[in-house]
Design an enzyme around this catalytic site. Structure first.
Site, PDB file in Angstrom:
ATOM      1  N   GLU A  83      -3.361   8.681  -1.795  1.00  0.00           N
ATOM      2  CA  GLU A  83      -2.529   7.480  -1.623  1.00  0.00           C
ATOM      3  C   GLU A  83      -1.652   7.191  -2.825  1.00  0.00           C
ATOM      4  O   GLU A  83      -1.331   6.044  -3.107  1.00  0.00           O
ATOM      5  CB  GLU A  83      -3.416   6.254  -1.334  1.00  0.00           C
ATOM      6  N   GLU A  84      -1.268   8.210  -3.542  1.00  0.00           N
ATOM      7  CA  GLU A  84      -0.523   7.984  -4.773  1.00  0.00           C
ATOM      8  C   GLU A  84       0.864   8.615  -4.790  1.00  0.00           C
ATOM      9  O   GLU A  84       1.794   8.051  -5.354  1.00  0.00           O
ATOM     10  CB  GLU A  84      -1.321   8.534  -5.963  1.00  0.00           C
TER      11      GLU A  84
ATOM     12  N   ASP B 228       0.068  11.113  -0.046  1.00  0.00           N
ATOM     13  CA  ASP B 228      -0.982  12.130   0.007  1.00  0.00           C
ATOM     14  C   ASP B 228      -2.338  11.484   0.269  1.00  0.00           C
ATOM     15  O   ASP B 228      -2.446  10.259   0.336  1.00  0.00           O
ATOM     16  CB  ASP B 228      -1.010  12.913  -1.312  1.00  0.00           C
TER      17      ASP B 228
ATOM     18  N   TRP C  31       0.850  -1.201   0.000  1.00  0.00           N
ATOM     19  CA  TRP C  31       0.000   0.000   0.000  1.00  0.00           C
ATOM     20  C   TRP C  31       0.877   1.240   0.000  1.00  0.00           C
ATOM     21  O   TRP C  31       2.086   1.141   0.273  1.00  0.00           O
ATOM     22  CB  TRP C  31      -0.932   0.003   1.225  1.00  0.00           C
TER      23      TRP C  31
ATOM     24  N   GLU D  63     -18.497   6.594  -5.150  1.00  0.00           N
ATOM     25  CA  GLU D  63     -17.316   7.447  -5.026  1.00  0.00           C
ATOM     26  C   GLU D  63     -17.249   8.458  -6.177  1.00  0.00           C
ATOM     27  O   GLU D  63     -16.950   9.625  -5.981  1.00  0.00           O
ATOM     28  CB  GLU D  63     -16.067   6.561  -5.040  1.00  0.00           C
TER      29      GLU D  63
END
Ligand SMILES: *[C@@H]1O[C@H](CO)[C@@H](O)[C@H](O)[C@H]1NC(C)=O
Ligand SMILES: *[C@@H]1O[C@H](CO)[C@@H](O)[C@H](O)[C@H]1NC(C)=O
Ligand SMILES: *[C@@H]1O[C@H](CO)[C@@H](O)[C@H](O)[C@H]1NC(C)=O
Length: 578
Positions: A199-200, A196, A140, A424
């Site tokens: 999550e990237e 961030d 992750w 989403e």
């Protein structure tokens, strides 16, 4: 959330899900649905969150394409901040059991060892857990350093209310220990890179810094109230440093905030509007130092961010350049082929509603050279100046901003299915819902935007009148310009011919987590590889070894290795490849 490569077919036609009508009608029908949608996703009784521990917020009940049946520290904290505000403002007095469950769940979650570390070695930066609160051990984007700050902000709001009720005992005995762990984590780690909120990108990130700054300010105030003065001093010291650093994200020539220091993108990102509304303090006026929603910098940024989506989404085509459009995370987004999100579209509206709250309270609107383009987009005749509420210009500007803000809610409404459920994202080409269904954060984002539209603000956090020091200092963790110590790294690693061992880590001297710039170790004593390098003294440093062979890079398995340098002298670590 995390990018995965996916292809999907087109959805239904727009008319199958569009909601039309007045904004009031949409708010009336969507509010109870959104609230029920949030509560359905909270354990232990939520109808869509079976298996979640009490107080645990699932991101979405979706278990495939994508699998979001996890609990994220960030999403949960933002959702519970909204719930705690509803409760403490007296808008819904039934929510207390959920809030107490949340606190209890976070006491447990903090102690769960995970790939980012233990509670005392960086584990608080772990972004997500299973819904029974066991560790998620798959690959992750970790760590993510906004989670502890956002959780502290949510729980501090509850603690302040409890103290007002005379329940300081519970705060001191039960709540403070959770907060102290999170706030100490922020103190020690704000100056390290991390992923961030999407999550990237691993770098520093505006949303994260802004959330950290806020948590340290209100943490210092609460610590003082509870008589913990040395902690309060430490929080304030690092709050000053984070506020200083926060200024550096502003891009004056572009008129916007560059969301991340890394990532190689334009930097136009919903990150910034979200930061502004989640650090809104109605007492701080239109202060640009903290990027308040009505500050000239935040408004200029909002224009640049929204305009970035006008031409890239087919559903925005033909819409006037002065009207609301669908917005997403950032224009370069490719997750599910890059679509607008409900929560980012709602964020634009909420920032503007927050701005309106302040303009009405102060009885004036100021247009500066920085915010002029924002105002002229809505009112072409707008000019630099300060307009009192008695003037027609004030009324013209205020009404234009109100209409514009409502437009973003109406965009969300247009792409809300008839059952009111919020996924989403909605497809850039047709507006059909896509990606995770019933996203808790989508529901919460509409609820907080509706509340702001009513003119209701949450409690402030001490943003009024803050000043920025002339030069910025780094955190206790990030390495200061001061003393260094010579650190020798020894690692036992067998390699094949042509393969070499490098090191990179969380400070400049270890090349800031760059595999490309990682430092080669010497194999003079093979299979022991060695390097001596000067590192900042008295500093907590994370690092990893990497192997490079024929252009391929292999990282040491998680978690990151950690050391804390002494104040002076030399220091040696002996590691094994794993
Ligand atoms: C969950 O359900 C149980 C059993 O009905 C009840 O005692 C408890 O109060 C509920 N919890 C919440 C947060 O509603
Ligand atoms: C203080 O708050 C806690 C958490 O809600 C509650 O369990 C406790 O009964 C409260 N104590 C008093 C004296 O109100
Ligand atoms: C650490 O703080 C310094 C000073 O503000 C800043 O230049 C640097 O970019 C920061 N690094 C991170 C990762 O926050």
């Amino acid at each position: 959330m995390r990018p995965i490569s996916l292809l999907y077919g087109l959805g239904l036609t727009v008319s199958a899900w569009a909601q039309s009508g007045s904004i009031e009608a949409y708010i009336a029908s969507e509010s109870p649905i959104a609230k029920a949608g949030v509560l359905a996703n909270i354990g232990p009784n939520g109808s869509k969150s079976q298996g979640a521990k009490a107080g645990v917020v699932i991101a979405s009940p979706s278990t495939s394409d994508p699998d979001y049946l996890y609990t994220w520290t960030r999403d949960s904290a933002l959702v519970f901040k909204a719930i705690i505000d509803e409760f403490t403002l007296g808008r819904d007095t039934t929510l207390r059991p959920h809030i107490d469950n949340y606190v209890t769940s976070q006491i447990q979650q903090q102690q769960v060892s995970n790939p980012s570390g233990t509670v005392s070695t960086g584990g608080l930066g772990e972004p997500k857990f299973h819904i029974d609160l066991s560790a998620f051990t798959g690959g992750w984007g970790r760590p993510q350093r906004d989670g502890p700050a956002l959780r502290a902000t949510a729980i501090i709001a509850y603690a302040n209310w409890l103290i007002e009720q005379g329940n300081t005992t519970y705060v001191t005995n039960t709540i403070w220990p959770v907060l102290e762990l999170d706030l100490n984590y922020v103190v020690a780690n704000w100056n390290f890179t991390g992923f961030d909120l999407w999550e990237e990108v691993s770098s520093a990130s505006f949303f994260t810094t802004a959330a950290q700054h806020r948590s340290l300010r209100e943490g210092a105030t609460l610590a003082t109230k509870l008589g913990k003065t040395s902690l309060a001093t430490s929080y304030t010291t690092q709050a000053v440093n984070t506020l200083c650093f926060l200024q550096s994200y502003w891009n004056p020539s572009g008129g916007y905030v560059t969301a991340n220091t890394g990532g190689g993108r334009s930097g136009k990102d919903a990150n910034v509007a979200l930061a502004s509304l989640h650090t809104f303090d109605p007492a701080a006026g239109c202060d640009a130092v903290t990027f308040q929603p009505c500050s000239d910098k935040a408004l200029s940024n909002l224009k640049v961010y929204v305009d970035a989506f006008r031409s890239i989404y087919p559903i925005n085509s033909g819409i006037s350049s002065s009207a609301a459009v669908a917005t997403g995370r950032y224009p370069e987004d490719t997750y599910y082929n890059g679509n607008p999100w409900y929560l980012t579209t709602a964020a634009v509206a909420e920032q503007l509603y927050d701005a309106i709250i302040v303009w009405k309270a102060q009885g004036s609107i100021q247009v500066t050279s920085t915010s002029l383009a924002f105002f002229q987009q809505l009112v072409p005749s707008a000019a630099v100046g300060t307009y009192a509420s008695s003037s027609t210009t004030y009324t013209t500007l205020l009404n234009a901003v109100q209409t514009y803000a409502d437009g973003f809610i109406l965009v969300a409404a247009r792409y809300t299915p008839s059952d009111g459920s919020l996924a989403e994202q909605y497809l850039r080409a047709t507006g059909a819902p896509v990606s995770a269904k019933d996203l808790t954060w989508s529901y919460a984002s509409l609820l907080t935007a509706f509340k702001a539209r009513e003119g209701v603000a949450s409690a402030g956090w001490g943003a009024a009148g803050l000043t920025v020091p002339a030069t910025c200092s780094t955190g206790g963790g990030g390495g200061s310009g001061g003393a260094t110590v010579a650190v020798t790294f020894n690692v036992q690693a067998t390699t094949v011919f042509g393969e070499n061992i490098y090191i990179t880590g969380s400070v400049d001297a270890l090349r800031n987590w760059s595999p490309d710039n990682a430092i080669l170790l010497s194999s003079a004593n093979y299979p022991s590889w060695s390097l001596t390098v000067n590192l900042p003294a008295s500093t907590r440093i994370e690092y990893k070894y990497i192997r490079k062979y024929n252009g391929a890079v292999t990282w040491l398995a998680d978690p990151n290795n950690v050391l804390t340098t002494p104040a002076s002298g030399t220091y040696t670590v002996n590691d094994n490849w794993r």
